[in-house]
Design a protein around this motif. Structure first.
Motif, mmCIF file in Angstrom:
data_model
loop_
_atom_site.group_PDB
_atom_site.id
_atom_site.type_symbol
_atom_site.label_atom_id
_atom_site.label_comp_id
_atom_site.label_asym_id
_atom_site.label_seq_id
_atom_site.Cartn_x
_atom_site.Cartn_y
_atom_site.Cartn_z
ATOM 1 N N TYR A 160 -10.414 -65.559 -3.279
ATOM 2 C CA TYR A 160 -10.938 -65.246 -1.949
ATOM 3 C C TYR A 160 -11.576 -66.499 -1.365
ATOM 4 C CZ TYR A 160 -14.044 -63.410 1.675
ATOM 5 O OH TYR A 160 -14.693 -63.191 2.856
ATOM 6 N N SER A 161 -11.139 -66.895 -0.175
ATOM 7 C CA SER A 161 -11.674 -68.093 0.484
ATOM 8 C C SER A 161 -12.813 -67.694 1.411
ATOM 9 C CB SER A 161 -10.568 -68.811 1.266
ATOM 10 O OG SER A 161 -9.987 -67.943 2.213
ATOM 11 N N SER A 162 -14.013 -67.703 0.882
ATOM 12 C CA SER A 162 -15.173 -67.276 1.668
ATOM 13 C C SER A 162 -15.675 -68.403 2.572
ATOM 14 C CB SER A 162 -16.300 -66.825 0.740
ATOM 15 O OG SER A 162 -16.708 -67.902 -0.083
ATOM 16 N N TYR A 163 -16.453 -68.015 3.571
ATOM 17 C CA TYR A 163 -17.021 -68.994 4.505
ATOM 18 C C TYR A 163 -18.359 -68.488 5.000
ATOM 19 C CZ TYR A 163 -17.927 -71.739 8.643
ATOM 20 O OH TYR A 163 -18.529 -72.536 9.575
ATOM 21 N N LEU A 191 -9.758 -73.223 4.967
ATOM 22 C CA LEU A 191 -8.365 -73.068 5.378
ATOM 23 C C LEU A 191 -7.408 -73.663 4.346
ATOM 24 C CD1 LEU A 191 -8.476 -73.798 9.219
ATOM 25 C CD2 LEU A 191 -8.180 -71.602 8.084
ATOM 26 N N GLU A 192 -7.774 -74.819 3.794
ATOM 27 C CA GLU A 192 -6.927 -75.429 2.766
ATOM 28 C C GLU A 192 -6.822 -74.526 1.548
ATOM 29 O OE1 GLU A 192 -5.017 -78.208 2.815
ATOM 30 O OE2 GLU A 192 -5.515 -78.172 4.950
ATOM 31 N N PHE A 193 -7.930 -73.912 1.183
ATOM 32 C CA PHE A 193 -7.920 -73.009 0.034
ATOM 33 C C PHE A 193 -7.107 -71.756 0.345
ATOM 34 C CE2 PHE A 193 -10.295 -70.139 -3.012
ATOM 35 C CZ PHE A 193 -9.715 -70.685 -4.140
ATOM 36 N N GLN A 194 -7.231 -71.262 1.580
ATOM 37 C CA GLN A 194 -6.468 -70.069 1.963
ATOM 38 C C GLN A 194 -4.969 -70.358 1.982
ATOM 39 O OE1 GLN A 194 -7.927 -67.022 2.430
ATOM 40 N NE2 GLN A 194 -5.834 -66.213 2.460
ATOM 41 N N LYS A 195 -4.586 -71.581 2.354
ATOM 42 C CA LYS A 195 -3.174 -71.962 2.299
ATOM 43 C C LYS A 195 -2.645 -71.867 0.871
ATOM 44 C CE LYS A 195 -3.218 -75.154 6.265
ATOM 45 N NZ LYS A 195 -3.117 -76.586 6.672
ATOM 46 N N LEU A 196 -3.457 -72.325 -0.070
ATOM 47 C CA LEU A 196 -3.087 -72.238 -1.482
ATOM 48 C C LEU A 196 -2.899 -70.787 -1.901
ATOM 49 C CD1 LEU A 196 -2.860 -73.830 -4.255
ATOM 50 C CD2 LEU A 196 -5.283 -73.302 -4.551
ATOM 51 N N ILE A 197 -3.810 -69.934 -1.467
ATOM 52 C CA ILE A 197 -3.725 -68.513 -1.800
ATOM 53 C C ILE A 197 -2.474 -67.888 -1.192
ATOM 54 C CG2 ILE A 197 -4.834 -66.268 -1.448
ATOM 55 C CD1 ILE A 197 -7.535 -67.792 -1.448
ATOM 56 N N ASN A 198 -2.244 -68.145 0.093
ATOM 57 C CA ASN A 198 -1.084 -67.552 0.767
ATOM 58 C C ASN A 198 0.227 -68.033 0.167
ATOM 59 O OD1 ASN A 198 -3.063 -66.508 2.440
ATOM 60 N ND2 ASN A 198 -1.893 -66.827 4.299
ATOM 61 N N THR A 199 0.289 -69.290 -0.229
ATOM 62 C CA THR A 199 1.498 -69.820 -0.870
ATOM 63 C C THR A 199 1.774 -69.072 -2.167
ATOM 64 O OG1 THR A 199 1.180 -72.019 0.082
ATOM 65 C CG2 THR A 199 2.564 -71.871 -1.882
ATOM 66 N N SER A 200 0.743 -68.877 -2.968
ATOM 67 C CA SER A 200 0.906 -68.151 -4.223
ATOM 68 C C SER A 200 1.332 -66.709 -3.975
ATOM 69 C CB SER A 200 -0.400 -68.182 -5.029
ATOM 70 O OG SER A 200 -0.635 -69.469 -5.545
ATOM 71 N N LEU A 217 -13.116 -61.862 8.491
ATOM 72 C CA LEU A 217 -12.898 -62.324 7.121
ATOM 73 C C LEU A 217 -13.163 -61.198 6.119
ATOM 74 C CD1 LEU A 217 -14.548 -65.872 7.224
ATOM 75 C CD2 LEU A 217 -12.127 -65.315 7.362
ATOM 76 N N ALA A 218 -14.091 -60.315 6.466
ATOM 77 C CA ALA A 218 -14.406 -59.195 5.577
ATOM 78 C C ALA A 218 -13.214 -58.249 5.432
ATOM 79 C CB ALA A 218 -15.626 -58.435 6.099
ATOM 80 N N ASN A 242 -6.332 -63.555 9.418
ATOM 81 C CA ASN A 242 -7.749 -63.828 9.148
ATOM 82 C C ASN A 242 -7.839 -64.535 7.803
ATOM 83 O OD1 ASN A 242 -8.506 -62.103 11.397
ATOM 84 N ND2 ASN A 242 -8.007 -60.400 10.077
ATOM 85 N N PRO A 243 -8.045 -65.803 7.744
ATOM 86 C CA PRO A 243 -8.664 -66.581 8.817
ATOM 87 C C PRO A 243 -7.737 -67.388 9.713
ATOM 88 C CG PRO A 243 -8.750 -67.802 6.788
ATOM 89 C CD PRO A 243 -8.078 -66.498 6.467
#
Length: 228
Positions: A104-107, A67-76, A149-150, A204-205
């Motif tokens: 891509y923030s995979s899990y 989630l932290e990584f996805q926040k970084l992606i969404n901010t960018s 997520l896919a 998602n996510p």
């Protein structure tokens, strides 16, 4: 024959006692064996549940990192969308956000303990509530989460090649150079694709993760009570 009956009449208490001792010994050995088997089954069950608990604790940490990584992606992605609609010139900072927009923030959950449990048999878990909850988490919740997520990965795969058409090259050691800044800003499809990807990232996510975390927490709560 008479002597046999006389002997039996004199020694029958001894014979009865001997039979009684043998019977008690057999029953005691049988009970001890059952007790030992049940003890081993309880130890196995406890070990299996402990392994599942450990995996779920790692899953919680993994989800939080994702989630932290996805926040970084969404901010960018937000910054890139705002830039596309502005008069701001291109700069090296935007290069970083282009890079991060394509991440891509995979899990992937730690499913090894569950696979081990299935090999021994789900019936090893005597608590029906725990057995059903574990099955629900690994057989329904996680697969559904992966499919959601896919969706993000699928849309990222579509956007990646399209945005690359506007770039001279992708170089992770140097700033990205754009072929034609004005043409890139005037491309409505690019803005649509980045915006759509950003919206999917929010759902998602971000939108579905609380549901998954709730199921993990419920499972952990049941396991903690069982293992305390």
């Amino acid at each position: 024959m008479k002597r046999i009956f006389e002997t039996l009449s004199k020694k029958w208490p001894e014979y009865v006692l001997e039979v009684l001792v043998i019977t008690i010994g057999i029953l005691g050995a049988f009970a001890l064996n059952n007790w030992n088997e049940e003890r081993k089954e309880k130890i196995l069950e406890r070990n299996l549940l402990s392994e599942v608990r450990g995996g779920l604790k790692q899953d919680m940490k993994g989800i939080d990192r994702m989630l932290e990584f996805q926040k970084l992606i969404n901010t960018s992605q937000n910054i890139l969308i705002e830039w596309l609609g502005s008069e701001q010139a291109y700069n090296d900072t935007l290069s970083t956000h282009i890079h991060q927009s394509l991440y891509y923030s995979s899990y992937q959950a730690h499913e090894g303990p569950y696979e081990t449990l299935k090999q021994f048999g789900m019936h090893k878990i005597r608590n029906d509530t725990i057995r059903r909850q574990i099955g629900l988490l690994y057989e329904v919740v996680y697969p559904e989460y992966y499919s959601l997520l896919a969706m993000y990965q699928h849309n990222l795969d579509k956007m990646g090649p399209y945005i690359e058409d506007h770039l001279l090259e992708i170089n992770y050691r140097e700033a990205i150079r754009i072929t034609d800044v004005e043409k890139m800003k005037a491309d409505p499809k690019l803005r649509f694709m980045i915006g759509s990807l950003q919206n999917i990232g929010e759902s998602n996510p971000f939108g579905n993760t609380p549901w998954v975390k709730n199921q993990i927490e419920r499972t952990l709560e049941l396991l903690e009570r069982e293992l305390e």
